[in-house]
Design an enzyme around this catalytic site. Structure first.
Site, PDB file in Angstrom:
ATOM      1  CB  SER A   1      41.757  11.365  27.989  1.00 46.78           C
ATOM      2  OG  SER A   1      42.252  12.509  28.540  1.00 46.78           O
ATOM      3  CG  ASP A   2      38.732   9.747  33.663  1.00 44.72           C
ATOM      4  OD1 ASP A   2      37.628   9.539  33.159  1.00 44.72           O
ATOM      5  OD2 ASP A   2      39.007   9.981  34.877  1.00 44.72           O
TER       6      ASP A   2
END
Length: 192
Positions: A68-69
């Site tokens: 995730s970012d």
């Protein structure tokens, strides 16, 4: 079920994932998170979420790896983590009375098959008009210097909001659980 691995060292993401009551481990991927020239914020978060998951695939075979970012965007500019009081104060002064969009990229990679699903979840925070005194009082109280946008939505930072807009409030903290559950269900993970 393949073991779950969260490709992150973020305590915020770890706390969110623990809500699903699934066993998982964490490992920090070592990737270059630089923004490429002519890359949109959306392209950036999708690319980085995939690269984070892929970076751990060789060392964690037969895992479901979650990458995730997130970026915050204000006035069409990506704003990062402030790291200091002065930068956080400036970010909140700039955001006062404006809208901050958060784009969270999410990847679920099956390292056994190499298959992955990548998506993103948008969320918008419409900020109150804030005085310098309110901003400084907030920053001294919560010290959100490791948070894009300079606030902690899961804490006192919510007092800075006029309203929010989006399908999944957990995306604002950095891991969109509603979309992640969809991805996990597609991989045969039983939730709850």
């Amino acid at each position: 079920m393949l073991p779950l691995l969260l490709a992150s060292s973020s305590v915020y993401r770890r706390d969110l994932l623990s809500r699903l009551r699934l066993p998982f481990t964490c490992s920090s991927p070592d990737i270059d998170e630089s923004h490429r020239a002519d890359e949109s914020a959306l392209e950036l978060v999708k690319r980085l979420s995939l690269e984070k998951a892929q970076a751990l695939a060789a060392s964690h075979p037969a895992h479901l790896i979650i990458g995730s970012d997130q970026v915050a965007v204000l006035n069409n500019q990506i704003i990062g983590k402030p790291h200091t009081f002065d930068k956080a104060r400036q970010q909140l002064l700039n955001a006062s009375g404006a809208s901050v969009s958060f784009l969270t990229g999410l990847t679920l990679l099956n390292s056994q098959t190499g298959e992955h699903e990548t998506d993103y979840v948008p969320f918008t925070v419409h900020m109150r008009t804030l005085s310098a005194v309110q901003i400084e009082r907030y920053l001294h109280a919560e010290q959100p210097y490791d948070c894009a946008g300079s606030f902690k939505a899961e804490g006192l930072g919510v007092s800075l909001f006029q309203r929010t807009e989006g399908d999944d409030a957990t995306s604002l903290v950095g891991l969109p659980l509603i979309r992640l559950v969809d991805m996990l269900l597609a991989q045969g993970v039983a939730i709850p």
